[in-house]
Design a protein around this motif. Structure first.
Motif: not given
Length: 372
Positions: A50, A52, A71-73, A83, A85, A113, A115, A117-118, A121
């Motif tokens: 992911f 941005q 980015s997120v993985s 997950m 960042g 942030h 959202d 997702r993570a 980071y």
């Protein structure tokens, strides 16, 4: 109305992003420019599934003057997939600095942030980048907290044809991976990647798919070590020059004056010359340094074999190897002739990420150098 606007960049902004990269070299004794030709977004997937790009635009002409990446993985946190960042590639054209734009950019990172997702980071900052170190770790209002997590060492190992292949102990074998090895490779990684903090979660597509993380990495570029038929180690030489390039912007101090004389000496010794300003640094990036039991002999054998093969190919001057200061494999690289480049690893979070950060155990951090 404010002169600058922040939004997310897209493929239509590709040329603008590459223009900003070309105009923002990293200062140092050797000033380097990190390029993403011929397409920024074509190579973006190596940084995270992911991705941005927060762009700062000058409304007077609509062009991008700076940007940063979120980015997120999935990575292993305390041995379990989670997950995570990564904040990277913070760039701002010199003529637009000192206008409070960094704080505004981080305000947009904070909105993104939300959202969820993570929570946590990672980021790395060159130890020579004093401006970034001072600004980002200052605790200024609006910025997340940067927690120092130690040094990440990158070694530039010269590839010389004088490198001698090490004889392997009886029952050992080192060879390139084949298509039928992918299953065993993934099984081996899954058994050993919980030993490292933040080890990425890799899937079969990453090695054989068109949209995998390891863009342009061929299976035959991955070396496998076997003992008695059992897989005991991996190490790859990743050629990223088709989508990422490092160019010498200039030399500082006396190095610029002595470079011609050094290059004469280097050629006599079989060492790589220093490129002229504007010239590219030709290198392979080491990937997947994973060894069962962190056995230094296995890792040394893999590293020597990769160096011999890469030198024989004659297409690159250096092998770049990155390891955290607490990685038990680092002493093997320390024993080699190399030039060193040090960055600081930071754990970055807003208040909602503090529980995750505080819960981290003491496993050595792992970063895939080619994905930074």
């Amino acid at each position: 109305m404010t002169r600058y606007r922040f939004d997310l960049a897209g493929p239509e902004d590709d040329a603008d992003l590459r223009r900003v990269l070309a105009a923002t070299p990293m200062a140092g004794t050797i000033a380097l420019t990190f390029l993403r030709e011929p397409s920024y977004f074509a190579g973006a997937r190596v940084e995270g599934r992911f991705h941005q790009v927060v762009a700062c635009r000058d409304t007077e002409d609509g062009r991008i003057v700076g940007f940063g990446v979120r980015s997120v993985s999935p990575r292993h946190v305390n041995g379990r997939p989670e997950m995570l960042g990564y904040l990277s590639t913070l760039r701002l054209l010199k003529e637009h600095r000192n206008r409070g734009l960094a704080a505004r950019g981080y305000a947009m990172f904070r909105r993104l942030h939300a959202d969820g997702r993570a929570m946590l980071y990672l980021t790395t900052i060159a130890e020579s980048n004093h401006l970034a170190l001072t600004m980002l770790t200052s605790g200024r209002a609006g910025l997340p907290t940067y927690h120092d997590a130690g040094r990440f060492h990158t070694a530039a190992l010269p590839l010389t044809r004088r490198k001698v292949r090490r004889p392997l102990p009886t029952g050992w074998e080192v060879r390139p991976a084949r298509r039928e090895d992918v299953g065993a490779l993934l099984t081996f990684l899954r058994e050993h990647w919980p030993r490292r903090q933040f080890f990425p979660v890799y899937e079969e597509e990453d090695f054989i798919g068109e949209n995998g993380v390891f863009k342009d990495l061929r299976l035959e570029d991955v070396l496998l070590a076997f003992r008695g038929g059992a897989l005991i180690g991996t190490l790859a030489g990743w050629d990223q020059q088709g989508f990422r390039q490092t160019v010498v912007h200039g030399y500082g101090g006396v190095l610029g004056w002595v470079r011609p004389a050094y290059n004469v000496w280097a050629r006599l010794r079989g060492l790589p010359p220093l490129p002229r300003p504007g010239g590219a640094v030709s290198y392979l990036t080491a990937a997947l340094p994973v060894v069962a039991g962190d056995d230094p002999a296995v890792f040394a054998g893999l590293l020597a074999e990769l160096q011999v093969r890469a030198a024989a190919a004659g297409t690159h001057h250096y092998l770049m190897m990155g390891l955290h200061e607490t990685d038990p494999l680092l002493p093997v690289v320390r024993a080699c002739r190399a030039a060193w480049y040090d960055t600081r690893l930071y754990l970055v979070c807003w208040d909602d990420g503090e529980p995750t950060r505080k819960g981290l155990d003491g496993r050595p951090p792992y970063l895939e150098l080619g994905c930074l």
